[in-house]
Design an enzyme around this catalytic site. Structure first.
Site, PDB file in Angstrom:
ATOM      1  N   PHE A  28      35.276  26.890 -11.010  1.00  0.00           N
ATOM      2  CA  PHE A  28      34.718  25.424 -12.100  1.00  0.00           C
ATOM      3  C   PHE A  28      36.052  25.980 -13.369  1.00  0.00           C
ATOM      4  O   PHE A  28      35.538  26.729 -13.691  1.00  0.00           O
ATOM      5  CB  PHE A  28      33.694  25.052 -12.419  1.00  0.00           C
ATOM      6  CG  PHE A  28      33.365  23.752 -12.828  1.00  0.00           C
ATOM      7  CD1 PHE A  28      33.743  23.039 -11.823  1.00  0.00           C
ATOM      8  CD2 PHE A  28      32.979  23.948 -14.811  1.00  0.00           C
ATOM      9  CE1 PHE A  28      33.541  21.681 -12.739  1.00  0.00           C
ATOM     10  CE2 PHE A  28      33.160  22.632 -15.368  1.00  0.00           C
ATOM     11  CZ  PHE A  28      33.235  21.150 -13.931  1.00  0.00           C
ATOM     12  N   HIS A  81      21.845  26.333 -11.666  1.00  0.00           N
ATOM     13  CA  HIS A  81      22.609  27.851 -12.339  1.00  0.00           C
ATOM     14  C   HIS A  81      22.022  29.065 -11.819  1.00  0.00           C
ATOM     15  O   HIS A  81      20.445  29.220 -12.226  1.00  0.00           O
ATOM     16  CB  HIS A  81      22.549  27.691 -13.480  1.00  0.00           C
ATOM     17  CG  HIS A  81      23.563  25.693 -13.995  1.00  0.00           C
ATOM     18  ND1 HIS A  81      24.585  25.142 -13.494  1.00  0.00           N
ATOM     19  CD2 HIS A  81      22.622  24.693 -14.883  1.00  0.00           C
ATOM     20  CE1 HIS A  81      24.961  24.923 -14.005  1.00  0.00           C
ATOM     21  NE2 HIS A  81      23.516  23.641 -14.921  1.00  0.00           N
ATOM     22  N   VAL A 105      30.925  20.918  -8.111  1.00  0.00           N
ATOM     23  CA  VAL A 105      30.056  20.476  -6.922  1.00  0.00           C
ATOM     24  C   VAL A 105      30.533  18.781  -6.496  1.00  0.00           C
ATOM     25  O   VAL A 105      30.132  18.421  -5.340  1.00  0.00           O
ATOM     26  CB  VAL A 105      28.546  20.123  -7.751  1.00  0.00           C
ATOM     27  CG1 VAL A 105      27.429  19.619  -7.035  1.00  0.00           C
ATOM     28  CG2 VAL A 105      28.345  21.363  -7.947  1.00  0.00           C
ATOM     29  N   ASN A 135      22.737  20.912  -9.652  1.00  0.00           N
ATOM     30  CA  ASN A 135      23.628  22.006  -9.670  1.00  0.00           C
ATOM     31  C   ASN A 135      22.981  23.165 -10.480  1.00  0.00           C
ATOM     32  O   ASN A 135      22.742  22.636 -11.712  1.00  0.00           O
ATOM     33  CB  ASN A 135      24.701  21.833 -10.983  1.00  0.00           C
ATOM     34  CG  ASN A 135      25.772  23.418 -10.753  1.00  0.00           C
ATOM     35  OD1 ASN A 135      25.852  23.983 -10.039  1.00  0.00           O
ATOM     36  ND2 ASN A 135      26.646  23.345 -11.631  1.00  0.00           N
ATOM     37  N   LYS A 192       0.832  -0.803   0.334  1.00  0.00           N
ATOM     38  CA  LYS A 192      -0.037  -0.175   0.498  1.00  0.00           C
ATOM     39  C   LYS A 192       1.051   1.518  -0.151  1.00  0.00           C
ATOM     40  O   LYS A 192       2.232   1.301   0.627  1.00  0.00           O
ATOM     41  CB  LYS A 192      -1.202  -0.255   0.918  1.00  0.00           C
ATOM     42  CG  LYS A 192      -2.129   1.184   0.835  1.00  0.00           C
ATOM     43  CD  LYS A 192      -3.238   0.438   0.245  1.00  0.00           C
ATOM     44  CE  LYS A 192      -4.289   1.024   0.194  1.00  0.00           C
ATOM     45  NZ  LYS A 192      -5.679   0.773  -0.500  1.00  0.00           N
ATOM     46  N   THR A 246      -4.374  -5.334   1.106  1.00  0.00           N
ATOM     47  CA  THR A 246      -3.751  -3.567   1.484  1.00  0.00           C
ATOM     48  C   THR A 246      -4.598  -2.621   1.743  1.00  0.00           C
ATOM     49  O   THR A 246      -4.376  -1.906   2.703  1.00  0.00           O
ATOM     50  CB  THR A 246      -3.967  -3.200  -0.108  1.00  0.00           C
ATOM     51  OG1 THR A 246      -4.851  -2.647  -0.856  1.00  0.00           O
ATOM     52  CG2 THR A 246      -2.303  -3.425  -1.278  1.00  0.00           C
ATOM     53  N   ASP A 247      -6.005  -2.141   1.700  1.00  0.00           N
ATOM     54  CA  ASP A 247      -6.475  -2.306   2.982  1.00  0.00           C
ATOM     55  C   ASP A 247      -6.727  -2.448   4.482  1.00  0.00           C
ATOM     56  O   ASP A 247      -6.540  -1.681   5.082  1.00  0.00           O
ATOM     57  CB  ASP A 247      -8.482  -2.187   2.533  1.00  0.00           C
ATOM     58  CG  ASP A 247      -9.237  -1.550   3.246  1.00  0.00           C
ATOM     59  OD1 ASP A 247      -9.208   0.073   3.137  1.00  0.00           O
ATOM     60  OD2 ASP A 247      -9.402  -1.451   4.398  1.00  0.00           O
TER      61      ASP A 247
END
Length: 309
Positions: free
Chosen positions: A166, A267, A238, A265, A18, A64-65
């Site tokens: 960089f 910008h 980075v 990154n 679920k 699932t309930d």
């Protein structure tokens, strides 16, 4: 965890669960102070229910309930405030112990960042505001008692206006990006870290241990990104900053075996505008165009040599 079976001449794996079960829990102290958490819970069960796939026999299925209802029932049973990690472990442990056919369970939780408000310099006893980054966790528990516990952060947005550059990257006929030793560095960190605990019995017994650890890891990541308050720390890429953040986490917390970081990154492009009469806007490290489309994508993981991960 899923076991592969041969079914009617085919390889077959299955699981069911679920997703997006939303639950909020409030605790109230005798002094009148309230605490609140809001969680989005996902559950995956590994169980022997092949017959439900092959024929009209659902006798081995946990509905699932039922899983959804269990989330609310277990939240009700928690009389003391607890971490998302502890609740995930509690749920997963319940499914593997309560149901004979269930061999393993994965419970993941995303915690909404409700933060207590400050009014007139005082913490409000029952008032909260929504923060930004989200606390995540995933607990994997098997019937044998083995455990894998992962925590994380989503949406930790950080930016520094200098001390980033960089240079000296590969240049070819497609390269247009100039070298720079002065730029804005901005990213939205997604972090995951896995603890070294391998069973439910080895977990720390301190209340809210993992909530405190989450705050401590977040602080280490941010402090490493920014550096000292006066002067900061230079980031040549980075990639380098990401590595230093992951290494600082492993160095600071001996019970963390593995760290994974994803840091796009985001910008901030220099703005230069001119016409035939000359410059309208001349860039002097002051006016930028923020954009995250497209953006760089940088990610890496770091683990201890003895880690099984």
């Amino acid at each position: 965890m899923a076991q592969q079976e041969v079914v009617e001449g085919f390889k077959f794996e299955q699981r069911h669960g679920k997703e997006r079960v939303r639950v909020a829990r409030v605790w109230k102290t005798r002094q009148g102070q309230h605490f609140v958490v809001e969680w989005r819970v996902g559950i995956t069960l590994f169980s022997d229910c092949v017959n439900s796939y092959l024929r009209d026999d659902n006798s081995d299925i946990v509905a699932t309930d039922t899983m959804k209802n269990t989330v609310y029932a277990k939240a009700k049973e928690c009389s003391d405030i607890l971490s998302a990690e502890d609740f995930a472990i509690l749920l997963a442990k319940h499914f593997v112990s309560f149901y004979k056919k269930v061999t393993g369970a994965i419970v993941n939780i995303v915690e909404k960042p409700w933060e207590r408000v400050i009014v007139d310099g005082q913490p409000h006893e029952h008032g909260f505001k929504l923060g930004s980054e989200k606390h995540t966790t995933e607990a994997i528990v098997q019937k044998s008692g083995s455990l894998q516990l992962t925590s994380g952060i989503e949406g930790l947005s950080v930016l520094k206006t200098t001390q980033s550059g960089f240079v000296n990257f590969i240049r070819d006929k497609y390269t247009a990006l100039p070298d720079t030793r002065e730029r804005i560095l901005a990213t939205e960190v997604t972090a995951l870290w896995r603890y070294s605990y391998e069973s439910q019995y080895s977990l720390p017994q301190k209340p809210l241990y993992f909530t405190e650890k989450y705050q401590e890891v977040k602080k280490v990541l941010a402090d490493t990104f920014f550096g000292p308050p006066n002067g900061g720390v230079y980031s040549p890429s980075v990639q380098n900053t990401l590595y230093l953040m992951a290494k600082a986490t492993l160095n600071r917390f001996p019970d963390i075996a593995y760290v994974s970081l994803k840091m796009p990154n985001l910008h901030f492009l220099p703005v230069n505008i001119s016409n035939k009469d000359g410059p309208i806007v001349k860039f002097e490290d002051d006016v930028y165009l923020p954009t995250d489309e497209p953006h760089g994508s940088i990610q890496a993981s770091l683990s201890r040599l003895w880690s099984k991960l």
